[in-house]
Design a protein around this motif. Structure first.
Motif, mmCIF file in Angstrom:
data_model
loop_
_atom_site.group_PDB
_atom_site.id
_atom_site.type_symbol
_atom_site.label_atom_id
_atom_site.label_comp_id
_atom_site.label_asym_id
_atom_site.label_seq_id
_atom_site.Cartn_x
_atom_site.Cartn_y
_atom_site.Cartn_z
ATOM 1 N N VAL A 88 0.870 -1.178 0.000
ATOM 2 C CA VAL A 88 0.000 0.000 0.000
ATOM 3 C C VAL A 88 0.905 1.225 0.000
ATOM 4 C CG1 VAL A 88 -1.772 1.288 1.233
ATOM 5 C CG2 VAL A 88 -1.839 -1.218 1.219
ATOM 6 N N GLN A 89 0.643 2.150 -0.913
ATOM 7 C CA GLN A 89 1.513 3.310 -1.089
ATOM 8 C C GLN A 89 0.744 4.613 -0.858
ATOM 9 O OE1 GLN A 89 2.856 2.640 -5.139
ATOM 10 N NE2 GLN A 89 4.699 1.602 -4.419
ATOM 11 N N GLY A 133 0.627 -9.600 5.852
ATOM 12 C CA GLY A 133 1.170 -9.554 4.500
ATOM 13 C C GLY A 133 1.090 -8.207 3.825
ATOM 14 N N VAL A 134 0.546 -7.197 4.506
ATOM 15 C CA VAL A 134 0.409 -5.870 3.914
ATOM 16 C C VAL A 134 1.495 -4.958 4.465
ATOM 17 C CG1 VAL A 134 -1.068 -3.839 3.692
ATOM 18 C CG2 VAL A 134 -2.056 -6.125 3.510
ATOM 19 N N GLU A 135 2.184 -4.261 3.553
ATOM 20 C CA GLU A 135 3.241 -3.334 3.934
ATOM 21 C C GLU A 135 2.902 -1.944 3.414
ATOM 22 O OE1 GLU A 135 7.133 -4.602 2.782
ATOM 23 O OE2 GLU A 135 6.712 -6.715 3.206
ATOM 24 N N LEU A 136 3.190 -0.942 4.228
ATOM 25 C CA LEU A 136 2.951 0.454 3.864
ATOM 26 C C LEU A 136 4.268 1.094 3.463
ATOM 27 C CD1 LEU A 136 0.973 2.911 3.803
ATOM 28 C CD2 LEU A 136 1.612 3.318 6.189
ATOM 29 N N GLU A 137 4.263 1.808 2.345
ATOM 30 C CA GLU A 137 5.458 2.515 1.916
ATOM 31 C C GLU A 137 5.083 3.828 1.232
ATOM 32 O OE1 GLU A 137 7.258 -0.449 -0.666
ATOM 33 O OE2 GLU A 137 6.407 0.524 -2.447
ATOM 34 N N GLU A 138 6.048 4.711 1.123
ATOM 35 C CA GLU A 138 5.794 5.972 0.443
ATOM 36 C C GLU A 138 5.670 5.735 -1.053
ATOM 37 O OE1 GLU A 138 7.359 10.554 0.552
ATOM 38 O OE2 GLU A 138 8.887 8.984 0.446
#
Length: 394
Positions: free
Chosen positions: A178-179, A325-330
């Motif tokens: 997710v960005q 399993g969900v990762e947050l990134e810019e």
């Protein structure tokens, strides 16, 4: 249980139906401004649900705005999903591939609509726990300017909205990513059309004619220097001439050429600079080659700006999304343009992204005949937006 936790429970129970909705929409795509059956499908979905009002055919188009009035006082927010398809012949081989010749959901709007329908239904079922009001915006015609966003804004139905949110699935990120990005995130777009007129003549006697192709070719070659010499290197701009039509015969000097193209920038200033110098270059070839030049430059979609304060809250909420399993990134800055930018001009907003490419598979770009969306991205999208809703009205 929090509103988010209850929404997650309902979403988990409805995942299979959400995928069924997406597949149905994928099989029955409709082009921008022609989405009558899709628009009716959306309206029918809400027919027996106890919402607090639905406005249909918004602005004379196929969009709908559904109101969900919470049981407690609070802000009014809006969630938006688009639902138009593209004039592309699908080549995915999927068992639920498009049944409409030459039309395909090649950008993920079928998935956007499916997740938002399920989220809206779940919010309606839990509306007594909502602290405020949620407006569900089903928008047609995102792909073709002037687009459905402007029409929905002009309807006045969103005049009371204090924050607005949208998601786009993306094949430039793996499923599970997710960005989010604050500030300018997607380019603005401008279009231009130019006609160069000279004097026709025989190919053996160029001195008796005035070759429009030579003049237009000089414009094409020289105008590219705008990007390298007139735009701040720390800014971003793309200048494209997509049509150069000087069709004629081999032994005839052409008397006119039609050029069409677009401009993408990450700032209004860059777009204004390009417009200024395009007119300078047009004046230059007019004088140098003694041709007539008609140049029409039109601003189209604005730069998509994510409000800093609203986006900071979205980021913090998604940090605590707690989905395995969900990762947050810019998010990187995105080169395509998006008509959600019209909402963000008027309403503090955040538009963010959910990766939809399965690990180990080739990522076909949006608007490609083989565009493929991992349906796990639907669950991530709906839970991500549910998390945002909980942050603002939970």
């Amino acid at each position: 249980m929090s509103l988010k936790e209850q929404l997650f429970e309902k979403i988990d129970a409805k995942t299979e139906r959400m995928i069924d909705i997406r597949r149905y929409l994928h099989e029955h795509p409709e082009l921008s401004f022609e989405e009558e059956k899709t628009g009716q499908y959306i309206v029918d979905f809400y027919k027996d649900l106890p919402h607090d009002g639905i406005e249909t055919n918004v602005g004379g188009m196929n969009g709908s705005v559904v109101t969900i009035q919470g049981g407690q006082a609070g802000p009014t927010i809006a969630l938006r999903a688009d639902f138009d398809a593209l004039p592309i012949q699908e080549d995915t081989g999927l068992p639920f591939a498009s049944k409409v010749d030459g039309v395909m959901h090649a950008c993920g709007h079928d998935g956007h609509t499916a997740y938002l329908l399920i989220l809206a239904e779940s919010l309606i079922e839990l509306k007594d726990q909502i602290k405020g009001t949620v407006k569900i915006v089903h928008q047609p015609a995102e792909e073709v300017s002037p687009g459905g966003a402007k029409t929905i804004l002009e309807s006045g139905l969103l005049d009371d909205v204090e924050a607005m949110f949208g998601i786009h699935v993306m094949t430039n990120a793996q499923t599970g990513i997710v960005q989010v990005r604050k500030g300018n995130v997607q380019t603005g777009r401008s279009n231009f059309s130019m006609t160069v007129r000279g004097k026709s003549g025989h190919g053996s006697s160029p001195h008796q004619a005035n070759d429009a192709i030579v003049a237009a070719a000089a414009f094409v070659t020289n105008v590219q220097s705008m990007i390298s010499r007139r735009i701040d290197p720390f800014d971003m701009a793309v200048f494209t001439i997509g049509n150069f039509d000087g069709t004629g015969q081999a032994n005839v000097i052409n008397d006119h050429v039609q050029l069409d193209g677009d401009v993408r920038t990450m700032s209004t200033q860059a777009s204004e600079t390009i417009m200024k110098y395009m007119h300078h270059f047009a004046d230059g070839i007019r004088e140098m080659y003694q041709v007539d030049v008609d140049l029409d430059f039109a601003y189209d979609y604005p730069v998509l700006h994510n409000d800093e304060g609203v986006t900071e809250r979205v980021w913090k909420a998604l940090e605590d999304m707690n989905v395995p399993g969900v990762e947050l990134e810019e998010s990187p800055k995105q080169a395509p343009s998006e008509d959600f930018a019209f909402y963000a001009e008027k309403i503090p907003a955040t538009f963010f992204y959910v990766g939809c490419t399965p690990e180990g598979q080739e990522a076909f770009p949006h608007h490609h005949p083989k565009f493929f969306m991992d349906e796990q991205a639907l669950t991530i999208s709906v839970k991500a937006m549910a998390t945002v809703v909980d942050e603002f009205v939970g």
